[in-house]
Design a protein around this motif. Structure first.
Motif: not given
Length: 317
Positions: A184, A187, A191
């Protein structure tokens, strides 16, 4: 039992240890070179973890336990220690308060534009047009959701930030809005408005932040490294700052320390440097010795499984 410390320690702390354990023989030194004079019959060693080599370890045939008074183990001869089955514990957890305050401090410095304000002060300029910002509503990505990362997360959420953590397992934790595993990472980077690196240095994390990762971050994002310099490809970070892939960085650790005076980081206007001080505190030794005395009592009672922060050699932490 003979115990020696290569870490500089105040007379106050030395006396407290001697008074608490009057039957033990403590020797306090300011360097590992001095410890070597007592090396032959040492059973327990206190060290910051950056002064022990295979050769020095071979001169300590009776050594059974090392209490590292810091969290980092990347300079420890772990292979030799594992081969001799020497118990190693560290001071993981004591850095949470100072390092979380450092992280919140640089984020506040950044959004409130204190650097620009101070430059104006030196020039006696009154300028209320400076575009300041807030931490409220910003997203913080923490790479390394351990004790330090979790304390950063706790404080950041008090400022109204959303916090994403990254850990090896990705197991949810109450201090985070979300926790992801290594898969992850893209991501988290894409973000986050702020990304703080606080993971341990292992073969898996070596140069984990490289060109690909910096390109995945927002152009207005800020990168903060308080872990180890070797977790970052510094050439890629220089390029990211020069070409504005990211807005800025705050660096407390480097591959080579002290940072050489000719290193590009010094001259970059969007790079702020501190000399490996994010974990410093006047209460550092007090907190480290609290872990040591807890462990020493259990060691004397043969309760090795109850000792805090035992190191797993295969993991490196």
């Amino acid at each position: 039992m003979k115990i020696a410390s290569s870490a500089k320690m105040s007379e106050k702390h030395q006396n407290e240890l001697r008074e608490t354990y009057p039957d033990l023989h403590f020797s306090f030194f300011s360097s590992m070179e001095e410890v070597m004079s007592k090396a032959g019959d040492l059973e327990v060693l206190l060290t910051y973890g950056d002064d022990l080599s295979d050769e020095r370890l071979s001169r300590m045939p009776r050594l059974k336990w090392i209490q590292v008074l810091s969290a980092g183990l990347d300079k420890m001869p772990l292979e030799a220690l594992e081969k001799r089955n020497i118990l190693v514990t560290n001071a993981r957890g004591i850095h949470g308060i100072p390092m979380s305050e450092y992280t919140l401090g640089v984020m506040l410095y950044h959004v409130r534009r204190f650097g620009i304000v101070y430059e104006h002060q030196k020039e006696r300029v009154w300028d209320r047009s400076i575009r300041v910002d807030e931490l409220e509503g910003k997203r913080l990505g923490i790479i390394g959701a351990g004790a330090i990362g979790t304390e950063i997360a706790r404080k950041a959420r008090l400022f109204g930030m959303e916090v994403i953590g990254l850990s090896k397992s990705g197991t949810p934790l109450p201090e985070y809005d979300r926790v992801v595993n290594r898969e992850g990472l893209p991501q988290l980077l894409a973000e986050s408005d702020f990304v703080v690196l606080v993971a341990p240095l292992t073969p898996e994390t070596y140069k984990m932040m490289g060109e690909k990762e910096f390109r995945e971050m927002k152009r207005e994002a800020v990168f903060i490294n308080i872990a180890r310099g070797a977790l970052v490809d510094e050439k890629a970070l220089v390029k990211a700052l020069e070409e504005k892939w990211i807005a800025a960085c705050y660096l407390d650790v480097f591959t080579e320390e002290p940072l050489p005076p000719d290193h590009p980081f010094w001259g970059l206007p969007n790079c702020w440097i501190t000399p490996h001080m994010s974990g410093l505190s006047p209460r550092y030794m007090e907190r480290a010795l609290r872990i040591f005395t807890y462990n020493l009592t259990r060691y004397l009672n043969g309760e090795y499984g109850e000792m805090k922060n035992r190191i797993h050699f295969t993991k490196g932490y």
